[in-house]
Design an enzyme around this catalytic site. Sequence first.
Site, PDB file in Angstrom:
ATOM      1  N   CYS A  39      11.941  -5.878   2.249  1.00 34.30           N
ATOM      2  CA  CYS A  39      12.711  -7.429   2.333  1.00 34.30           C
ATOM      3  C   CYS A  39      11.160  -8.610   2.228  1.00 34.30           C
ATOM      4  O   CYS A  39      11.438  -9.407   1.426  1.00 34.30           O
ATOM      5  CB  CYS A  39      12.915  -7.678   4.314  1.00 34.30           C
ATOM      6  SG  CYS A  39      14.586  -6.497   3.516  1.00 34.30           S
ATOM      7  N   HIS A 102      12.743 -13.678   8.140  1.00 36.58           N
ATOM      8  CA  HIS A 102      11.846 -12.430   7.415  1.00 36.58           C
ATOM      9  C   HIS A 102      10.395 -12.693   7.002  1.00 36.58           C
ATOM     10  O   HIS A 102       9.947 -11.841   5.870  1.00 36.58           O
ATOM     11  CB  HIS A 102      12.697 -11.246   6.866  1.00 36.58           C
ATOM     12  CG  HIS A 102      12.047  -9.787   7.000  1.00 36.58           C
ATOM     13  ND1 HIS A 102      12.854  -9.250   6.756  1.00 36.58           N
ATOM     14  CD2 HIS A 102      11.214  -9.357   7.627  1.00 36.58           C
ATOM     15  CE1 HIS A 102      12.534  -7.881   7.470  1.00 36.58           C
ATOM     16  NE2 HIS A 102      11.647  -7.591   7.883  1.00 36.58           N
TER      17      HIS A 102
END
EC number: 3.1.6.4
Length: 292
Positions: A39, A102
């Site tokens: 991610c 993230h």
Amino acid sequence: MGWGDLGVYGEPSRETPNLDQMAAEGMLFPNFYSANPLCSPSRAALLTGRLPIRSGFYTTNGHARNAYTPQEIVGGVPDEEHLLPELLKGAGYASKIVGKWHLGHRPQFHPLKHGFDEWFGSPNCHFGPYDNRARPNIPVYRDWEMVGRYYEEFPINLKTGEANLTQVYLQEALDFMKRQQAAQRPFFLYWAIDATHAPVYASRPFLGTSRRGRYGDAVREIDDSVGKILRHLRDLRITENTFVFFTSDNGAALISAPKQGQCSTHPRLCRWGCPGDPGISEAPSGPLTHPG
């Protein structure tokens, strides 16, 4: 989300009519690959336009700037990187991220320090629940203020798979677009939801509606939300000067199978978290821009 999870790419149940229609009316990029099967690096590439290793993001989550798990990793996107919202700000755009960031959870890596004007979401995914002693649950922010945590103020029922997060994120997107259009200001919306990321969830109206289990329920809710966003653009009369992109960040999360349903990598190989995955993937994270 997997490459093969959309009807336009051959999924036989045809449960993504809005995304299929968007593809039919727009352009497909079948040779567009995410930059990494994990991610943080793939999102760094999406927002900087650079190979993630140049920003200090790596596949192995032991590296300091990977930002994979907030409690353990203390790094994030470097100050010297120029993110897409920073560049658009110079052209007068308002920018908002909804959902998963993230790229670092510490204050110096906050989205509002890297070009975004607004944020509603989390620095990481909805992992947990944790014990809140050795490891707290993941926080959810509105701009600089923490407004709750996953599994607490933002509940996710792991037994039933019910969570209202996608609907909350959808309303954030619709409200932002409406406000910017009222102000006649061009905008950039980064709608980075995480519904198909394990553990998989969907809101009550979508649970049990897919032939592909809970994972299919989540995909159907994402598709329905994309349809609502596109209709909202029409209602605001800005479809003719708005670009909408739908992509995903790194590959089918086969960890969801078999209990939470099966995603599809067809015709690609490998999966989320697997080096070499070319995927179109687990958490739709596509930019939406209105040039005004």
